[in-house]
Write an enzyme that holds these catalytic residues in place. Structure first.
Site, PDB file in Angstrom:
ATOM      1  N   THR A   1       0.850  -1.186   0.000  1.00  0.00           N
ATOM      2  CA  THR A   1       0.000   0.000   0.000  1.00  0.00           C
ATOM      3  C   THR A   1       0.882   1.231   0.000  1.00  0.00           C
ATOM      4  O   THR A   1       1.909   1.266   0.660  1.00  0.00           O
ATOM      5  CB  THR A   1      -0.921   0.007   1.221  1.00  0.00           C
ATOM      6  N   CYS A   2       0.482   2.239  -0.741  1.00  0.00           N
ATOM      7  CA  CYS A   2       1.371   3.357  -1.023  1.00  0.00           C
ATOM      8  C   CYS A   2       0.585   4.664  -1.040  1.00  0.00           C
ATOM      9  O   CYS A   2      -0.616   4.687  -0.811  1.00  0.00           O
ATOM     10  CB  CYS A   2       2.044   3.155  -2.378  1.00  0.00           C
TER      11      CYS A   2
END
Length: 459
Positions: free
Chosen positions: A5-6
């Site tokens: 996740t970014c």
């Protein structure tokens, strides 16, 4: 929520101080280590035949290809996960941002979990073969239509004129929007494209997407086509995990909606910043943890969970700011700014992309703890700095500023040389990497000295 996740930040050329385009993403993982490398993939190193590790996908690849920078996992047993890079045609690509979906579209167009493509594949399959940002959108769109994907992702492309943001839809569909030249986009882990105009030259999508929406009654809106409403989520998780990150950055950079709250779903997609953006400001917001608010994790009581997920986390693997500059020679236009490790304690370095190799301290990352590797050095600094944040914060900020100032000066000197070769730029990158390693090592020594004085075994 996927471990990868970014947070992504994009900027058009009129939104930046020097007229460059910016494609930026910080890459996250779980609470385990996932060492990263910075490499140059030469055309001869690009495979002729490609097979995924996460699915049964396999294909032959074109012979004509560009060299490109990338930041893959040091351990490629689960896939390459090349993350982000710039090719020798000065096209930037970042892949991918994990996004959300909903049951309506997944029922109509299910994921291809057998032999589809995903995050591990996207950059390797696309970046070596494109000479513009638009070409990147179109090539990935063709691959999605033909092979499908097994997950929901967002991808960004940039060249010296344009920045495009692209999101996958269901298993085989997609949509993309050109970021307005005077605007920026902050994209957390949700479906981010909002109002979509099928007839605009600044949008692209699957040819049958409008018909798909209409035929299957996917649009709950009374007017227009709001893709975040049609294809995205509106969950309790979004209120604490995704929406607040967009709210915070928009509140800092400007252009957001007046009176908005951290939990709001309908925050704007693209915003015109109050001031033109610099790489330093981009680094600040990508290192943010709700400073100057009651939501800052460092302001919570011991044992109390922070109310919202911040951009800066112990899970940050690497931060790339892919800058395509205008007004300079093509040989030096692509700059792959890079920092490994948690963003609160790392430092960006402006590495030239048109090189023959990458600096050893960033390239030769070991899966075993090796403090001379930049990835492990920053994690060591973070382990001490996080425990004594108030005391270490000014030291870390000064370190980051020193590294940026010295390496920017090195970049200016190199830029002014006029005719430079890839070998010259490789040498400049090595010089800048040495600066970063030495200055962060000095910071580590300062933190060791500070924490040693706080040892309990004193008398």
């Amino acid at each position: 929520m996927s471990e990868h996740t970014c947070t992504m930040l994009l900027a058009g050329r009129q939104a930046t101080i020097d007229g460059s385009t910016i494609v930026c993403r910080e890459e996250d993982y779980g609470n385990e280590f996932d060492p990263q490398r910075f490499v140059l993939v030469h055309p001869a190193d690009q495979p002729d035949h490609y097979e995924s590790k996460g699915s049964r996908f396999k294909t032959d690849l074109p012979k004509a290809r560009y060299a490109y920078t990338a930041t893959p996992d040091a351990d490629d047993s689960a896939g390459i996960f090349a993350a982000g890079g710039i090719n020798t045609a000065n096209v930037a690509m970042s892949a991918t941002e994990t996004i959300t979906s909903n049951a309506r579209i997944r029922a109509v167009d299910p994921y291809n979990v057998v032999d589809g493509i995903g995050e591990e594949d996207f950059l390797t399959l696309v970046l070596p073969y494109i000479s513009s940002a638009r070409e990147g959108v179109k090539r990935l769109g063709r691959l999605l239509a033909k092979y499908g994907t097994y997950e929901a992702n967002a991808v960004a492309f940039g060249d010296h004129e344009e920045v495009w943001y692209m999101e996958t839809i269901g298993g085989h569909h997609w949509a993309a929007v050109r970021v307005p030249d005077d605007a920026y986009v902050i994209a957390p882990n949700r479906f981010n494209i909002a109002d979509f105009d099928f007839n605009s030259p600044t949008t692209m999508c699957s040819p049958d997407l409008k018909q798909l929406i209409d035929d299957y009654h996917l649009n709950p809106g009374r007017t227009g086509y709001n893709f975040r409403l049609i294809f995205g989520s509106a969950s309790n998780q979004d209120q604490v995990y995704n929406n607040p990150r967009a709210w915070y950055v928009q509140s800092r950079l400007g252009g957001g909606r007046s009176g908005s709250r951290p939990t709001d779903y309908d925050l704007p997609f693209a915003c015109v910043p109050t001031n033109k953006l610099t790489v330093e400001v981009v680094k600040q917001v990508m290192s943010s943890h709700y400073q100057d608010t009651t939501f800052d994790p460092y302001q919570q009581k011991t044992g109390q969970r922070a109310p919202f997920r911040s951009i800066a986390l112990n899970r940050n693997l690497e931060l790339h700011v892919l800058q395509i500059r205008n007004g300079v020679a093509k040989a030096i236009a692509g700059v792959h700014w890079l920092a490994f490790g948690p963003n609160t304690f790392n430092a960006l370095v402006p590495f030239y992309a048109n090189v023959t190799d990458t600096p050893a301290a960033y390239r030769d990352t070991s899966n075993q703890y090796t403090p001379t590797n930049m990835y492990w050095l920053v994690h060591t600094v973070t382990a001490l700095g996080d425990r004594y944040y108030r005391q270490s914060q000014p030291l870390a900020e000064q370190c980051s500023e020193d590294i940026m100032a010295i390496t920017r000066h090195c970049q200016l000197v190199t830029d002014r040389q006029g005719q430079v070769t890839p070998a010259d730029l490789t040498a400049a990158n090595d010089q800048m990497a040495t600066v970063a390693v030495n200055r962060l090592t000095k910071l580590l020594g300062q933190l060791v000295g500070m924490t040693f004085k706080k040892e309990k075994l004193q008398y």
